[in-house]
Design a protein around this motif. Structure first.
Motif, PDB file in Angstrom:
ATOM      1  N   LEU A 234       0.824  -1.212   0.000  1.00 30.45           N
ATOM      2  CA  LEU A 234       0.000   0.000   0.000  1.00 30.45           C
ATOM      3  C   LEU A 234       0.859   1.264   0.000  1.00 30.45           C
ATOM      4  O   LEU A 234       0.541   2.242  -0.674  1.00 30.45           O
ATOM      5  CB  LEU A 234      -0.945  -0.005   1.199  1.00 30.45           C
ATOM      6  CG  LEU A 234      -2.080  -1.028   1.139  1.00 30.45           C
ATOM      7  CD1 LEU A 234      -2.830  -1.058   2.464  1.00 30.45           C
ATOM      8  CD2 LEU A 234      -3.026  -0.701   0.006  1.00 30.45           C
ATOM      9  N   PHE A 235       1.938   1.239   0.744  1.00 32.72           N
ATOM     10  CA  PHE A 235       2.846   2.378   0.779  1.00 32.72           C
ATOM     11  C   PHE A 235       3.467   2.615  -0.603  1.00 32.72           C
ATOM     12  O   PHE A 235       3.521   3.750  -1.083  1.00 32.72           O
ATOM     13  CB  PHE A 235       3.946   2.139   1.822  1.00 32.72           C
ATOM     14  CG  PHE A 235       4.920   3.269   1.944  1.00 32.72           C
ATOM     15  CD1 PHE A 235       4.544   4.462   2.538  1.00 32.72           C
ATOM     16  CD2 PHE A 235       6.213   3.148   1.465  1.00 32.72           C
ATOM     17  CE1 PHE A 235       5.434   5.514   2.653  1.00 32.72           C
ATOM     18  CE2 PHE A 235       7.111   4.192   1.578  1.00 32.72           C
ATOM     19  CZ  PHE A 235       6.725   5.380   2.178  1.00 32.72           C
TER      20      PHE A 235
ATOM     21  N   PHE B 242       1.180   6.554  -7.090  1.00 35.85           N
ATOM     22  CA  PHE B 242       0.089   7.459  -7.457  1.00 35.85           C
ATOM     23  C   PHE B 242       0.476   8.920  -7.218  1.00 35.85           C
ATOM     24  O   PHE B 242       0.107   9.794  -7.988  1.00 35.85           O
ATOM     25  CB  PHE B 242      -1.185   7.120  -6.688  1.00 35.85           C
ATOM     26  CG  PHE B 242      -1.895   5.908  -7.229  1.00 35.85           C
ATOM     27  CD1 PHE B 242      -2.372   5.884  -8.523  1.00 35.85           C
ATOM     28  CD2 PHE B 242      -2.078   4.794  -6.433  1.00 35.85           C
ATOM     29  CE1 PHE B 242      -3.027   4.777  -9.027  1.00 35.85           C
ATOM     30  CE2 PHE B 242      -2.733   3.675  -6.915  1.00 35.85           C
ATOM     31  CZ  PHE B 242      -3.207   3.671  -8.222  1.00 35.85           C
ATOM     32  N   ALA B 243       1.218   9.183  -6.161  1.00 31.86           N
ATOM     33  CA  ALA B 243       1.654  10.553  -5.882  1.00 31.86           C
ATOM     34  C   ALA B 243       2.583  11.052  -6.978  1.00 31.86           C
ATOM     35  O   ALA B 243       2.483  12.201  -7.420  1.00 31.86           O
ATOM     36  CB  ALA B 243       2.342  10.614  -4.530  1.00 31.86           C
ATOM     37  N   ALA B 244       3.471  10.200  -7.456  1.00 28.52           N
ATOM     38  CA  ALA B 244       4.385  10.589  -8.530  1.00 28.52           C
ATOM     39  C   ALA B 244       3.618  10.831  -9.826  1.00 28.52           C
ATOM     40  O   ALA B 244       3.929  11.751 -10.581  1.00 28.52           O
ATOM     41  CB  ALA B 244       5.440   9.509  -8.730  1.00 28.52           C
TER      42      ALA B 244
ATOM     43  N   ASP C 197       0.462  11.849 -10.087  1.00 34.03           N
ATOM     44  CA  ASP C 197      -0.275  13.105  -9.932  1.00 34.03           C
ATOM     45  C   ASP C 197       0.651  14.303 -10.096  1.00 34.03           C
ATOM     46  O   ASP C 197       0.283  15.302 -10.691  1.00 34.03           O
ATOM     47  CB  ASP C 197      -0.966  13.178  -8.573  1.00 34.03           C
ATOM     48  CG  ASP C 197      -2.192  12.287  -8.491  1.00 34.03           C
ATOM     49  OD1 ASP C 197      -2.685  11.855  -9.554  1.00 34.03           O
ATOM     50  OD2 ASP C 197      -2.652  12.034  -7.362  1.00 34.03           O
ATOM     51  N   LYS C 198       1.861  14.201  -9.568  1.00 41.24           N
ATOM     52  CA  LYS C 198       2.816  15.301  -9.685  1.00 41.24           C
ATOM     53  C   LYS C 198       3.206  15.501 -11.145  1.00 41.24           C
ATOM     54  O   LYS C 198       3.316  16.626 -11.603  1.00 41.24           O
ATOM     55  CB  LYS C 198       4.057  15.016  -8.849  1.00 41.24           C
ATOM     56  CG  LYS C 198       5.043  16.160  -8.862  1.00 41.24           C
ATOM     57  CD  LYS C 198       6.243  15.878  -8.005  1.00 41.24           C
ATOM     58  CE  LYS C 198       7.209  17.057  -8.078  1.00 41.24           C
ATOM     59  NZ  LYS C 198       8.445  16.782  -7.386  1.00 41.24           N
ATOM     60  N   ALA C 199       3.394  14.420 -11.875  1.00 39.16           N
ATOM     61  CA  ALA C 199       3.758  14.524 -13.289  1.00 39.16           C
ATOM     62  C   ALA C 199       2.635  15.158 -14.093  1.00 39.16           C
ATOM     63  O   ALA C 199       2.880  15.925 -15.016  1.00 39.16           O
ATOM     64  CB  ALA C 199       4.095  13.140 -13.837  1.00 39.16           C
ATOM     65  N   LYS C 200       1.386  14.866 -13.747  1.00 35.22           N
ATOM     66  CA  LYS C 200       0.244  15.447 -14.450  1.00 35.22           C
ATOM     67  C   LYS C 200       0.168  16.948 -14.243  1.00 35.22           C
ATOM     68  O   LYS C 200      -0.130  17.690 -15.159  1.00 35.22           O
ATOM     69  CB  LYS C 200      -1.066  14.835 -13.948  1.00 35.22           C
ATOM     70  CG  LYS C 200      -1.421  13.533 -14.560  1.00 35.22           C
ATOM     71  CD  LYS C 200      -2.791  13.111 -14.042  1.00 35.22           C
ATOM     72  CE  LYS C 200      -3.114  11.700 -14.415  1.00 35.22           C
ATOM     73  NZ  LYS C 200      -4.408  11.291 -13.854  1.00 35.22           N
ATOM     74  N   SER C 201       0.422  17.398 -13.024  1.00 34.04           N
ATOM     75  CA  SER C 201       0.235  18.798 -12.702  1.00 34.04           C
ATOM     76  C   SER C 201       1.515  19.617 -12.814  1.00 34.04           C
ATOM     77  O   SER C 201       1.557  20.748 -12.376  1.00 34.04           O
ATOM     78  CB  SER C 201      -0.335  18.941 -11.298  1.00 34.04           C
ATOM     79  OG  SER C 201       0.610  18.489 -10.359  1.00 34.04           O
ATOM     80  N   GLU C 202       2.561  19.056 -13.421  1.00 32.71           N
ATOM     81  CA  GLU C 202       3.815  19.774 -13.525  1.00 32.71           C
ATOM     82  C   GLU C 202       3.660  21.087 -14.280  1.00 32.71           C
ATOM     83  O   GLU C 202       4.163  22.109 -13.864  1.00 32.71           O
ATOM     84  CB  GLU C 202       4.865  18.896 -14.208  1.00 32.71           C
ATOM     85  CG  GLU C 202       6.044  18.641 -13.334  1.00 32.71           C
ATOM     86  CD  GLU C 202       7.012  17.696 -13.969  1.00 32.71           C
ATOM     87  OE1 GLU C 202       7.514  17.996 -15.051  1.00 32.71           O
ATOM     88  OE2 GLU C 202       7.254  16.652 -13.371  1.00 32.71           O
ATOM     89  N   ASN C 203       3.000  21.081 -15.414  1.00 36.45           N
ATOM     90  CA  ASN C 203       2.790  22.283 -16.210  1.00 36.45           C
ATOM     91  C   ASN C 203       1.295  22.505 -16.365  1.00 36.45           C
ATOM     92  O   ASN C 203       0.672  21.957 -17.255  1.00 36.45           O
ATOM     93  CB  ASN C 203       3.442  22.149 -17.587  1.00 36.45           C
ATOM     94  CG  ASN C 203       4.943  22.080 -17.486  1.00 36.45           C
ATOM     95  OD1 ASN C 203       5.542  22.767 -16.680  1.00 36.45           O
ATOM     96  ND2 ASN C 203       5.558  21.245 -18.283  1.00 36.45           N
ATOM     97  N   LYS C 204       0.747  23.315 -15.488  1.00 40.53           N
ATOM     98  CA  LYS C 204      -0.691  23.569 -15.498  1.00 40.53           C
ATOM     99  C   LYS C 204      -0.928  25.062 -15.670  1.00 40.53           C
ATOM    100  O   LYS C 204      -0.384  25.880 -14.939  1.00 40.53           O
ATOM    101  CB  LYS C 204      -1.302  23.096 -14.174  1.00 40.53           C
ATOM    102  CG  LYS C 204      -2.782  23.326 -14.067  1.00 40.53           C
ATOM    103  CD  LYS C 204      -3.297  22.868 -12.716  1.00 40.53           C
ATOM    104  CE  LYS C 204      -4.749  23.227 -12.562  1.00 40.53           C
ATOM    105  NZ  LYS C 204      -5.217  22.987 -11.200  1.00 40.53           N
TER     106      LYS C 204
END
Length: 82
Positions: A16-17, A23-25, A27-34
């Motif tokens: 789970l960890f 998933f955190a990585a 999400d960060k990649a998705k929102s890198e250039n917003k």
């Protein structure tokens, strides 16, 4: 029996960890250039956002974090405010 239960529990916690980190990585990649919402609306209207914070961020080549943007601006999309 107790040893295998502890091992199974440990494996589940570690899995789970690891999944959470993955998933955190992602999400960060998705929102890198917003692009900020106000800048996106202005671009749709073939205009440039005139907020002072957005103009200052654009001069640095960044998206305005104050208005909800993140990261660097896409190349070729820079426009100067009038």
């Amino acid at each position: 029996m107790k040893k295998s239960a502890k091992s199974l529990l440990t494996f589940a916690v570690v899995s789970l960890f690891a999944a959470g980190l993955a998933f955190a990585a992602a999400d960060k990649a998705k929102s890198e250039n917003k692009t900020a919402g106000c800048c996106a609306k202005a671009t749709k209207a073939s205009e440039v956002c005139k907020h002072e914070c957005c103009v200052a961020a654009a001069k640095e080549g960044k998206n305005c974090e104050k208005c909800g943007g993140a990261g660097m601006m896409k190349k070729g999309k820079k426009k100067k405010a009038e």
